[in-house]
Design a protein around this motif. Structure first.
Motif, PDB file in Angstrom:
ATOM      1  N   SER A  24       0.835  -1.096   0.151  1.00  0.00           N
ATOM      2  CA  SER A  24      -0.049  -0.086  -0.049  1.00  0.00           C
ATOM      3  C   SER A  24       0.754   1.264  -0.073  1.00  0.00           C
ATOM      4  O   SER A  24       1.850   1.211   0.719  1.00  0.00           O
ATOM      5  N   VAL A  25       0.342   2.072  -0.761  1.00  0.00           N
ATOM      6  CA  VAL A  25       1.070   3.510  -0.847  1.00  0.00           C
ATOM      7  C   VAL A  25       0.273   4.609  -0.469  1.00  0.00           C
ATOM      8  O   VAL A  25      -0.951   4.363  -0.885  1.00  0.00           O
ATOM      9  N   GLN A  26       0.798   5.584  -0.267  1.00  0.00           N
ATOM     10  CA  GLN A  26      -0.270   6.866   0.048  1.00  0.00           C
ATOM     11  C   GLN A  26      -0.025   7.767  -0.932  1.00  0.00           C
ATOM     12  O   GLN A  26       1.186   7.881  -1.544  1.00  0.00           O
ATOM     13  N   ALA A  27      -0.990   8.662  -1.463  1.00  0.00           N
ATOM     14  CA  ALA A  27      -1.050   9.768  -2.603  1.00  0.00           C
ATOM     15  C   ALA A  27       0.315  10.749  -2.655  1.00  0.00           C
ATOM     16  O   ALA A  27       1.063  10.610  -3.435  1.00  0.00           O
ATOM     17  N   GLN A  28       0.713  11.068  -1.385  1.00  0.00           N
ATOM     18  CA  GLN A  28       1.964  11.845  -1.210  1.00  0.00           C
ATOM     19  C   GLN A  28       3.080  11.241  -1.451  1.00  0.00           C
ATOM     20  O   GLN A  28       4.239  12.070  -1.887  1.00  0.00           O
ATOM     21  N   ASP A  29       3.300   9.810  -1.271  1.00  0.00           N
ATOM     22  CA  ASP A  29       4.445   9.040  -1.574  1.00  0.00           C
ATOM     23  C   ASP A  29       4.430   8.472  -2.936  1.00  0.00           C
ATOM     24  O   ASP A  29       5.495   7.675  -3.105  1.00  0.00           O
ATOM     25  N   LEU A  30       3.448   8.914  -3.880  1.00  0.00           N
ATOM     26  CA  LEU A  30       3.557   7.925  -5.009  1.00  0.00           C
ATOM     27  C   LEU A  30       4.576   8.394  -6.024  1.00  0.00           C
ATOM     28  O   LEU A  30       5.046   9.701  -5.984  1.00  0.00           O
ATOM     29  N   GLU A  31       5.424   7.478  -6.427  1.00  0.00           N
ATOM     30  CA  GLU A  31       6.596   7.611  -7.527  1.00  0.00           C
ATOM     31  C   GLU A  31       6.189   6.995  -8.893  1.00  0.00           C
ATOM     32  O   GLU A  31       6.330   5.838  -8.977  1.00  0.00           O
ATOM     33  N   LEU A  32       5.361   7.730  -9.520  1.00  0.00           N
ATOM     34  CA  LEU A  32       4.770   6.957 -10.739  1.00  0.00           C
ATOM     35  C   LEU A  32       5.536   6.894 -11.941  1.00  0.00           C
ATOM     36  O   LEU A  32       6.321   7.994 -12.385  1.00  0.00           O
ATOM     37  N   THR A  33       5.328   5.840 -12.621  1.00  0.00           N
ATOM     38  CA  THR A  33       5.936   5.823 -14.255  1.00  0.00           C
ATOM     39  C   THR A  33       4.632   5.592 -15.027  1.00  0.00           C
ATOM     40  O   THR A  33       3.640   4.531 -14.648  1.00  0.00           O
ATOM     41  N   ILE A  34       4.314   6.600 -15.930  1.00  0.00           N
ATOM     42  CA  ILE A  34       3.220   6.749 -16.903  1.00  0.00           C
ATOM     43  C   ILE A  34       3.588   6.034 -18.256  1.00  0.00           C
ATOM     44  O   ILE A  34       4.536   6.784 -18.747  1.00  0.00           O
ATOM     45  N   THR A  35       3.181   5.131 -18.875  1.00  0.00           N
ATOM     46  CA  THR A  35       3.521   4.568 -20.094  1.00  0.00           C
ATOM     47  C   THR A  35       2.457   5.448 -21.048  1.00  0.00           C
ATOM     48  O   THR A  35       1.163   5.145 -21.149  1.00  0.00           O
ATOM     49  N   ALA A  36       3.194   6.029 -22.065  1.00  0.00           N
ATOM     50  CA  ALA A  36       2.520   6.540 -23.208  1.00  0.00           C
ATOM     51  C   ALA A  36       2.878   5.579 -24.510  1.00  0.00           C
ATOM     52  O   ALA A  36       3.858   5.472 -24.976  1.00  0.00           O
ATOM     53  N   SER A  63       6.641  12.037  -7.719  1.00  0.00           N
ATOM     54  CA  SER A  63       7.338  12.137  -8.820  1.00  0.00           C
ATOM     55  C   SER A  63       6.537  11.261  -9.916  1.00  0.00           C
ATOM     56  O   SER A  63       5.976  10.455  -9.643  1.00  0.00           O
ATOM     57  N   VAL A  64       6.650  11.862 -11.071  1.00  0.00           N
ATOM     58  CA  VAL A  64       5.965  10.929 -12.151  1.00  0.00           C
ATOM     59  C   VAL A  64       6.951  11.169 -13.293  1.00  0.00           C
ATOM     60  O   VAL A  64       7.311  12.190 -13.897  1.00  0.00           O
ATOM     61  N   GLN A  65       7.079  10.093 -13.970  1.00  0.00           N
ATOM     62  CA  GLN A  65       8.110   9.852 -15.245  1.00  0.00           C
ATOM     63  C   GLN A  65       7.064   9.532 -16.263  1.00  0.00           C
ATOM     64  O   GLN A  65       6.045   8.645 -15.982  1.00  0.00           O
ATOM     65  N   VAL A  66       7.480   9.941 -17.461  1.00  0.00           N
ATOM     66  CA  VAL A  66       6.702   9.366 -18.761  1.00  0.00           C
ATOM     67  C   VAL A  66       7.556   8.581 -19.614  1.00  0.00           C
ATOM     68  O   VAL A  66       8.700   9.071 -19.933  1.00  0.00           O
ATOM     69  N   VAL A  67       7.268   7.409 -20.175  1.00  0.00           N
ATOM     70  CA  VAL A  67       8.084   6.638 -20.987  1.00  0.00           C
ATOM     71  C   VAL A  67       7.037   6.376 -22.231  1.00  0.00           C
ATOM     72  O   VAL A  67       5.654   6.165 -22.104  1.00  0.00           O
ATOM     73  N   ASN A  68       7.702   6.442 -23.511  1.00  0.00           N
ATOM     74  CA  ASN A  68       7.027   6.272 -24.762  1.00  0.00           C
ATOM     75  C   ASN A  68       7.462   4.843 -25.311  1.00  0.00           C
ATOM     76  O   ASN A  68       8.498   4.469 -25.263  1.00  0.00           O
ATOM     77  N   VAL A  69       6.273   4.096 -25.434  1.00  0.00           N
ATOM     78  CA  VAL A  69       6.590   2.863 -26.083  1.00  0.00           C
ATOM     79  C   VAL A  69       5.574   2.758 -27.303  1.00  0.00           C
ATOM     80  O   VAL A  69       4.394   2.218 -27.117  1.00  0.00           O
ATOM     81  N   PRO A  70       6.254   3.042 -28.598  1.00  0.00           N
ATOM     82  CA  PRO A  70       5.146   3.251 -29.599  1.00  0.00           C
ATOM     83  C   PRO A  70       4.891   1.999 -30.300  1.00  0.00           C
ATOM     84  O   PRO A  70       5.896   1.059 -30.127  1.00  0.00           O
ATOM     85  N   GLY A  71       3.973   1.787 -30.884  1.00  0.00           N
ATOM     86  CA  GLY A  71       3.711   0.560 -31.924  1.00  0.00           C
ATOM     87  C   GLY A  71       2.429   0.132 -32.016  1.00  0.00           C
ATOM     88  O   GLY A  71       1.831  -0.103 -31.024  1.00  0.00           O
ATOM     89  N   ALA A  72       1.939  -0.225 -33.148  1.00  0.00           N
ATOM     90  CA  ALA A  72       0.712  -0.975 -33.575  1.00  0.00           C
ATOM     91  C   ALA A  72      -0.714  -0.538 -32.604  1.00  0.00           C
ATOM     92  O   ALA A  72      -1.325  -1.442 -32.046  1.00  0.00           O
ATOM     93  N   GLY A  73      -0.724   0.761 -32.801  1.00  0.00           N
ATOM     94  CA  GLY A  73      -1.867   1.577 -32.156  1.00  0.00           C
ATOM     95  C   GLY A  73      -1.807   1.356 -30.525  1.00  0.00           C
ATOM     96  O   GLY A  73      -3.043   1.385 -30.018  1.00  0.00           O
TER      97      GLY A  73
END
Length: 323
Positions: A24-36, A63-73
């Motif tokens: 379990s994590v709390q919102a203020q502790d979130l260290e996220l990676t978002i895949t685009a 913190s939030v990081q974004v990573v791009n993984v393109p391909g096939a829609g």
């Protein structure tokens, strides 16, 4: 006596700790990676980076990081996410109607039932554009061009089977031509399709209005129509329906967590995203990007996904892109 009290206290603390979820994590502790799941410059990339910006600005994540993984829609990024984010409380994926279509068209091994819906975020009006140098001034002009020579009417947009492709095929069908004959070139990101538009390599293009808003306002692209059923304040282009063409399509985008996350972690992510999209900062940002607020929480979003998948499959089947 002191020893007994200390022992009881320790036992109570251990029992209490045992019922807390280990991940379990709390919102203020979130260290996220978002895949685009597309290249830079497209709608999913913009949605992921917008969420990144506002979550950090409002303190909804550390913190939030974004990573791009393109391909096939988006199905390449989806497959990687399904395999790598199982049970993870700190990974999320952006997706939308285009991914639904690509999953069906490509017969992808993973679909959106394999991930955890967190929230539907935005609804982006699709826009049909032509280069400023195009002889087509109106939708009627473009449709007449399709009737005259469908093969030489070249469309640019996102991946095969996605929202852009669906709209181009529906317009072709409305012009009285077999939609399976639509001459559509799929690009992996909005930047590539924009370059094709500005380079005069294609006849017309389809994308989210926000992606090409700058070029429309500068006059480099001419907007012929939007896919919303009603006019949108601040957008001069009129809906297809208002122009006598019975087509409407909403390019929605949502955010997902990985498979098999705990109920506690899902609740934390849903709360963090919900508070983000309800913030003044998010509302200002989506207005600036030309997006509309299409927020739906997890349970509502899950039900929407079921009906939307059936609707998209039916459309793709009618235009020859699905069994």
């Amino acid at each position: 006596m002191t020893y007994l009290h200390s022992g009881l206290a320790a036992a109570w603390m251990m029992a209490a700790a045992a019922v807390l979820p280990a991940t379990s994590v709390q919102a203020q502790d979130l260290e996220l990676t978002i895949t685009a799941p597309a290249g830079a410059g497209g709608g999913w990339d913009a949605a992921a980076r917008s969420l990144q910006e506002v979550m950090m600005a409002t303190g909804k994540a550390r913190s939030v990081q974004v990573v791009n993984v393109p391909g096939a829609g988006g199905t390449v990024g989806l497959a990687q996410f399904v395999q790598g984010a199982k049970g993870s409380p700190d990974q999320m994926l952006v997706g939308g109607i285009t991914m639904v279509g690509a999953i069906i068209t490509n017969k992808a091994p993973h679909d959106l039932t394999k991930v955890t819906p967190i929230a539907r975020l935005t609804g982006d009006p699709l826009v049909i554009v032509v280069p400023a140098s195009s002889p087509y001034q109106t939708m009627a002009d473009l449709m007449e061009g399709i009737r005259q020579d469908v093969e030489r009417t070249i469309w640019a947009g996102g991946s095969a089977g996605g929202a852009d492709h669906i709209l181009a095929a529906l317009v072709t069908q409305a012009a009285g031509i077999d939609p399976a004959k639509v001459n559509y070139i799929a690009y992996s990101g909005g930047g590539e399709s924009l370059a094709a538009m500005l380079g005069g390599q294609v006849t017309a293009g389809v994308s989210g209005y926000g992606e090409w808003q700058g070029q429309i306002e500068s006059g480099d692209l001419r907007a012929l129509a939007i896919s919303y059923p009603e006019p949108i304040e601040g957008i001069a282009a009129q809906p297809l329906k208002a122009q006598g063409i019975d087509i409407e399509l909403v390019n929605w985008r949502g955010i997902f967590a990985g498979p098999d996350i705990s109920a506690e972690d899902k609740a934390v992510l849903e709360k963090a995203v919900g508070k983000t999209v309800q913030s003044p900062e998010w509302q200002e940002l989506i207005k600036a990007r030309g997006w509309s607020d299409y927020y739906a929480p997890s349970a509502e979003f899950a039900g929407f996904l079921t009906s939307e998948t059936g609707r998209v499959h039916s459309i793709l089947n009618s235009i020859g892109l699905a069994d």
